[in-house]
Enzyme design. Structure first.
Site, PDB file in Angstrom:
ATOM      1  N   ASN A   9     164.338 -69.213  22.592  1.00  0.00           N
ATOM      2  CA  ASN A   9     164.018 -68.079  22.144  1.00  0.00           C
ATOM      3  C   ASN A   9     163.197 -67.936  20.827  1.00  0.00           C
ATOM      4  OD1 ASN A   9     163.959 -65.280  20.832  1.00  0.00           O
ATOM      5  ND2 ASN A   9     166.217 -65.246  20.546  1.00  0.00           N
ATOM      6  N   LYS A  11     161.620 -65.846  18.905  1.00  0.00           N
ATOM      7  CA  LYS A  11     161.935 -64.800  17.782  1.00  0.00           C
ATOM      8  C   LYS A  11     160.470 -64.255  17.561  1.00  0.00           C
ATOM      9  CE  LYS A  11     166.536 -66.525  17.074  1.00  0.00           C
ATOM     10  NZ  LYS A  11     167.576 -66.707  16.236  1.00  0.00           N
ATOM     11  N   HIS A  94     170.288 -59.395  21.737  1.00  0.00           N
ATOM     12  CA  HIS A  94     170.533 -60.412  20.946  1.00  0.00           C
ATOM     13  C   HIS A  94     171.023 -59.823  19.467  1.00  0.00           C
ATOM     14  CE1 HIS A  94     169.575 -63.429  18.108  1.00  0.00           C
ATOM     15  NE2 HIS A  94     169.409 -64.241  19.073  1.00  0.00           N
ATOM     16  N   GLU A  96     169.988 -59.916  16.517  1.00  0.00           N
ATOM     17  CA  GLU A  96     169.159 -59.685  15.671  1.00  0.00           C
ATOM     18  C   GLU A  96     168.694 -58.322  16.174  1.00  0.00           C
ATOM     19  OE1 GLU A  96     166.849 -63.299  15.892  1.00  0.00           O
ATOM     20  OE2 GLU A  96     168.449 -64.340  14.874  1.00  0.00           O
ATOM     21  N   GLU A 166     176.683 -66.325  21.628  1.00  0.00           N
ATOM     22  CA  GLU A 166     175.838 -66.854  20.377  1.00  0.00           C
ATOM     23  C   GLU A 166     176.747 -66.119  19.184  1.00  0.00           C
ATOM     24  OE1 GLU A 166     171.506 -67.736  21.083  1.00  0.00           O
ATOM     25  OE2 GLU A 166     171.619 -65.507  20.526  1.00  0.00           O
ATOM     26  N   GLY A 172     170.920 -70.026  13.258  1.00  0.00           N
ATOM     27  CA  GLY A 172     170.045 -70.087  12.449  1.00  0.00           C
ATOM     28  C   GLY A 172     170.414 -70.722  10.861  1.00  0.00           C
ATOM     29  N   SER A 212     172.297 -72.608  16.572  1.00  0.00           N
ATOM     30  CA  SER A 212     172.074 -74.076  15.904  1.00  0.00           C
ATOM     31  C   SER A 212     172.081 -75.125  17.041  1.00  0.00           C
ATOM     32  CB  SER A 212     172.874 -74.162  14.857  1.00  0.00           C
ATOM     33  OG  SER A 212     172.511 -73.374  13.761  1.00  0.00           O
TER      34      SER A 212
END
Ligand code: 13P
Length: 249
Positions: A9, A11, A94, A96, A166, A172, A212
């Site tokens: 991904n 991003k 996701h 985010e 996730e 991250g 991660s």
């Protein structure tokens, strides 16, 4: 036997020219017939990445998609815009997107249904916050996310879906979930799918871990019985992605 699926991904990274350079660099490194390899890239990179990936095992996915066919939805991308250029996968929901763009379990469900309508494979994201984990409600939360995401999805469709677990606190942050934590939740997701549908659907659906993932953590994570690969952020932008894809070599 489920085939592993390892997806990057990207991003909001990589201009089109940088995207092509990265694909050319990674192409020889991500060859592994045991694994489905997917690059989920920003919308503007999709066409150049598909061109650059020709002749390789790389499949291309989008990072998002809208749940309507077309019309006055400034800034959005329609499902047939993706399929026409050869996109096979689309990340849906996701964390985010949920945090910064107000996506909800309900919009996730609409997008999942629309993706299937167009023959796109959704990579459906779920995951708990650190507070939720500390409160001991992780499995309740994830089960709710899954149940809403799969409303009105048929068993036949669900068997083709990909779920990405996730944990938000692992994204991250360099703080990867332990293998036990990741397996526990991925196992619970599979049990939830069995509950909604049946054992055969649960046995077919692929469940990724994301958060991660690195070349060093991948082999142990992907060896777990209910973890069928990974959704990889930061490390998918580096040559390390080749090592992650070849975790079993
Ligand atoms: P990182 O691998 O950078 O933690 O990102 C995970 C992720 O959000 C993939 O969708």
């Amino acid at each position: 036997m489920r085939k592993k699926i390892i997806a990057g991904n990207w991003k909001m990274n990589m201009t089109p020219s940088k995207a092509v350079a990265l694909v050319n660099e990674l192409k020889p490194l991500v060859a592994n017939d045991d694994v489905d390899v997917v690059f989920c890239v920003p919308a503007i990179d999709i066409i150049p990445v598909i061109e650059a990936a020709k002749g390789s095992n790389i499949q291309v996915g989008a990072e998002n998609m809208y749940f309507e066919e077309k019309g006055a939805y400034t800034g959005e991308i329609a499902p047939d815009m993706l399929t026409e250029v050869g996109v096979k996968y689309v990340i849906i929901g996701h964390s985010e997107r949920r945090e910064y763009f107000a996506e909800t379990d309900e919009t996730v469900n609409k997008k999942v249904l629309k993706a299937f309508e167009h023959g796109l494979t959704p990579i459906i994201c779920c995951g708990e916050s650190l507070t939720q984990r500390e409160q001991g409600i992780t499995l309740d939360w994830i089960r709710m996310q899954i149940k809403i995401a799969f409303l009105n999805v048929t068993a036949e469709q669900a068997a083709q879906a990909v779920i990405a677990y996730e944990p938000i606190w692992a994204i991250g942050t360099g703080k990867v979930a332990t293998t036990e934590q990741a397996q526990e939740v991925c196992g619970a997701i599979r049990a939830c799918i069995a509950e909604i549908y049946d054992e055969a659907t649960a046995a077919a659906i692929r469940i990724q871990y994301g958060g991660s993932v690195s070349a060093s953590s991948a082999p142990e994570l992907f060896a777990q019985p209910d973890i069928d690969g990974g959704l990889v952020g930061g490390a998918s932008l580096k040559v390390d992605f080749g090592k992650i894809v070849n975790y079993n070599k």
